[in-house]
Design an enzyme around this catalytic site. Structure first.
Site, PDB file in Angstrom:
ATOM      1  N   GLU A 151      40.855  15.617  42.446  1.00 52.99           N
ATOM      2  CA  GLU A 151      40.674  15.372  41.052  1.00 52.99           C
ATOM      3  C   GLU A 151      40.486  16.499  40.053  1.00 52.99           C
ATOM      4  O   GLU A 151      39.528  16.659  39.322  1.00 52.99           O
ATOM      5  CB  GLU A 151      39.230  14.279  40.821  1.00 52.99           C
ATOM      6  CG  GLU A 151      39.445  13.096  41.824  1.00 52.99           C
ATOM      7  CD  GLU A 151      38.379  11.978  41.538  1.00 52.99           C
ATOM      8  OE1 GLU A 151      37.214  12.558  40.986  1.00 52.99           O
ATOM      9  OE2 GLU A 151      38.459  11.057  42.313  1.00 52.99           O
ATOM     10  N   ASN A 196      44.762  16.026  45.315  1.00 50.54           N
ATOM     11  CA  ASN A 196      44.593  14.711  45.463  1.00 50.54           C
ATOM     12  C   ASN A 196      44.163  13.949  44.027  1.00 50.54           C
ATOM     13  O   ASN A 196      43.104  14.664  43.334  1.00 50.54           O
ATOM     14  CB  ASN A 196      43.497  14.363  46.193  1.00 50.54           C
ATOM     15  CG  ASN A 196      43.139  12.853  46.647  1.00 50.54           C
ATOM     16  OD1 ASN A 196      44.320  11.967  46.854  1.00 50.54           O
ATOM     17  ND2 ASN A 196      42.198  12.303  47.118  1.00 50.54           N
ATOM     18  N   HIS A 236      43.412   4.347  42.801  1.00 50.60           N
ATOM     19  CA  HIS A 236      42.439   3.184  42.494  1.00 50.60           C
ATOM     20  C   HIS A 236      42.851   2.264  41.284  1.00 50.60           C
ATOM     21  O   HIS A 236      42.523   2.794  40.008  1.00 50.60           O
ATOM     22  CB  HIS A 236      40.986   3.785  42.218  1.00 50.60           C
ATOM     23  CG  HIS A 236      40.416   4.827  43.334  1.00 50.60           C
ATOM     24  ND1 HIS A 236      40.031   4.143  44.696  1.00 50.60           N
ATOM     25  CD2 HIS A 236      40.357   6.234  43.575  1.00 50.60           C
ATOM     26  CE1 HIS A 236      39.242   4.961  45.270  1.00 50.60           C
ATOM     27  NE2 HIS A 236      39.563   6.063  44.945  1.00 50.60           N
ATOM     28  N   GLU A 266      43.854   6.774  48.382  1.00 41.88           N
ATOM     29  CA  GLU A 266      42.602   6.051  48.479  1.00 41.88           C
ATOM     30  C   GLU A 266      43.006   4.598  47.781  1.00 41.88           C
ATOM     31  O   GLU A 266      42.241   4.120  46.591  1.00 41.88           O
ATOM     32  CB  GLU A 266      41.812   6.977  47.389  1.00 41.88           C
ATOM     33  CG  GLU A 266      41.399   8.246  47.981  1.00 41.88           C
ATOM     34  CD  GLU A 266      40.498   9.050  47.245  1.00 41.88           C
ATOM     35  OE1 GLU A 266      39.460   8.328  46.305  1.00 41.88           O
ATOM     36  OE2 GLU A 266      40.088  10.143  47.166  1.00 41.88           O
ATOM     37  N   ASP A 268      42.942   0.912  46.383  1.00 41.48           N
ATOM     38  CA  ASP A 268      42.058   0.031  46.377  1.00 41.48           C
ATOM     39  C   ASP A 268      42.251  -0.748  44.982  1.00 41.48           C
ATOM     40  O   ASP A 268      42.978  -0.264  44.114  1.00 41.48           O
ATOM     41  CB  ASP A 268      40.809  -0.013  46.649  1.00 41.48           C
ATOM     42  CG  ASP A 268      39.903   1.095  45.911  1.00 41.48           C
ATOM     43  OD1 ASP A 268      40.564   1.388  44.672  1.00 41.48           O
ATOM     44  OD2 ASP A 268      38.699   1.391  46.012  1.00 41.48           O
TER      45      ASP A 268
HETATM   46  C1  XIL Z   1      33.205   7.792  46.558  1.00 41.72           C
HETATM   47  C2  XIL Z   1      32.672   7.165  47.837  1.00 41.72           C
HETATM   48  O1  XIL Z   1      33.346   5.985  48.128  1.00 41.72           O
HETATM   49  C3  XIL Z   1      31.164   6.699  47.338  1.00 41.72           C
HETATM   50  O2  XIL Z   1      30.499   6.207  48.741  1.00 41.72           O
HETATM   51  C4  XIL Z   1      30.290   7.907  47.040  1.00 41.72           C
HETATM   52  O3  XIL Z   1      29.038   7.500  46.643  1.00 41.72           O
HETATM   53  C5  XIL Z   1      31.072   8.574  45.965  1.00 41.72           C
HETATM   54  O4  XIL Z   1      32.525   8.882  46.308  1.00 41.72           O
HETATM   55  N1  XIL Z   1      37.597   9.349  44.313  1.00 41.72           N
HETATM   56  C6  XIL Z   1      37.229  10.145  45.428  1.00 41.72           C
HETATM   57  C7  XIL Z   1      36.382   9.728  46.425  1.00 41.72           C
HETATM   58  O5  XIL Z   1      38.091  10.873  45.616  1.00 41.72           O
HETATM   59  O6  XIL Z   1      35.619  10.721  47.051  1.00 41.72           O
HETATM   60  C8  XIL Z   1      35.196   8.732  45.920  1.00 41.72           C
HETATM   61  O7  XIL Z   1      34.541   8.375  46.902  1.00 41.72           O
HETATM   62  C9  XIL Z   1      35.780   7.565  45.096  1.00 41.72           C
HETATM   63  C10 XIL Z   1      36.748   8.200  44.060  1.00 41.72           C
END
Ligand code: XIL
Length: 352
Positions: A151, A196, A236, A266, A268
């Protein structure tokens, strides 16, 4: 199988037999059915406490990434110490089940332990390089692909290089990204190094700014000859926002033109803004995933697709984006009883 040794026997505790049974059943897991590797983020602790979860992962996944365990907050309890217990356990699990492994994340604004606030400008580069080298070297040859910087892009214009505020940006300026990538390359020359990012796929708003800034960053790194192999599209997806297929496709085309690979890292669907009932949520979620994967695959086949969790039973989404109607979130390919939902059928269509 390496999990049943010394300290880990203790860690496995009473769940060890069930856990080991799940491992040995795994060699024939359907995780091998994929043409494009599909997998999930994993909560290492649940591998110990929930055999059903472990079995579902082994069945479904040919690639895994730890949801936590390799972040600074987990691995660097103090300035002096590294705690590799969760990371080692996770890597052993994945290797025992012949899964490919991604590492997440060497540098991120989030999940920083409190002590890092006191890192001074003069020592920042040394600490960053030490951290990246120690973690990458420990798993060299085992973790094939790393989210070196997670990020990097800010939500809004106005930051130096459009970069997200962090300790590293504050102490080192935009050069922290090249510093981390070079350290990772030195520690494991065969590892694939990835930047990422999220929020690159929707219509309008911040996503337009982030796409532009992300591409500008990639071009700059290329120009400066910094080691970088790929881009992670987190995915996401916001259930209540459309995917900008044209803009996402253009981004992927431009990324590919730079000679970089693409990984969906990631995926979802954040369903907080989607009206129920469950069937309706699942239908929209699957169509968002279809739009997202369709736009990417049309330009460049990703080297893997990972969702941020496998089952609705265990997801980060309810913690941050609980549904307003009070019903459980449904962000992932399997429901909370491990039954495949429409989203899984879409993933199968692309990755099988
Ligand atoms: C999130 C985890 O899923 C949680 O369990 C934790 O509390 C916080 O981090 N983007 C990312 C991940 O790159 O590392 C994050 O993961 C979700 C958003």
């Amino acid at each position: 199988m390496t999990v049943d040794t010394g300290r880990r026997r203790f860690l496995l505790g009473s769940a060890s037999l069930a856990g080991l049974a799940a491992i040995s059943g795994a060699a024939h897991g359907a995780g091998r059915r994929w043409t494009i590797p599909y997998g999930s983020a994993v909560r290492p602790g649940l591998l110990v406490t929930d055999p059903a979860y472990r079995a579902a992962l082994v069945d479904a996944c040919s690639i895994v990434v730890p949801e936590g365990g390799l972040k600074w907050a987990d691995i660097r309890p103090t300035r002096e110490a590294f705690d590799f217990e969760a990371g080692d356990f996770f890597v052993d699990f994945a290797a025992a089940n012949a899964m490919a492994i991604r590492g997440h994340a060497l540098v991120w604004a989030g999940a920083m332990p409190a002590w890092t606030a006191s890192i001074g400008a003069a020592e920042a580069e040394g600490l960053l390089v030490e951290h990246v080298q120690a973690v990458v070297a420990r798993y060299a040859g085992r973790i094939a692909s790393w989210d070196v910087v997670n990020e990097p892009i800010a939500e809004d214009r106005g930051q130096p290089g459009d970069l997200r505020p962090s300790i590293w940006l504050d102490r080192l300026g935009p050069s922290y990204i090249a510093i981390a990538l070079r350290a990772a390359a030195a520690a494991d020359p065969s590892a694939r190094l990835v930047l990422n990012e999220y929020g690159l796929e929707h219509v309008g708003g911040r996503d337009i700014v982030k796409r532009e800034a992300f591409l500008a960053l990639l071009r700059q790194l290329r120009q400066d000859d910094v080691p970088l192999h790929g881009v992670g599209l987190q995915g996401h997806l916001r259930g209540d926002r459309s995917i900008d297929r044209d803009a996402l496709g253009a981004l992927v085309r431009d990324v590919a033109a730079l000679g970089l690979s693409v990984t969906v890292t990631e995926l979802d669907v954040i369903d907080a803004g989607l009206p129920g009932p469950a069937d309706a949520i699942d239908t929209v979620a699957a169509s968002r995933v279809d739009d997202f994967l369709g736009a990417i695959f049309a330009q460049k086949v990703p080297d893997a697709v990972l969702t941020w969790g496998l089952t609705d039973r265990y997801s980060w989404v309810p913690t941050y984006f609980a549904r307003r109607d009070g019903t459980p979130n449904r962000p992932l390919p399997l429901d909370d009883a491990y039954r495949p939902k429409a989203m899984m059928r879409v993933i199968e269509r692309y990755c099988r």
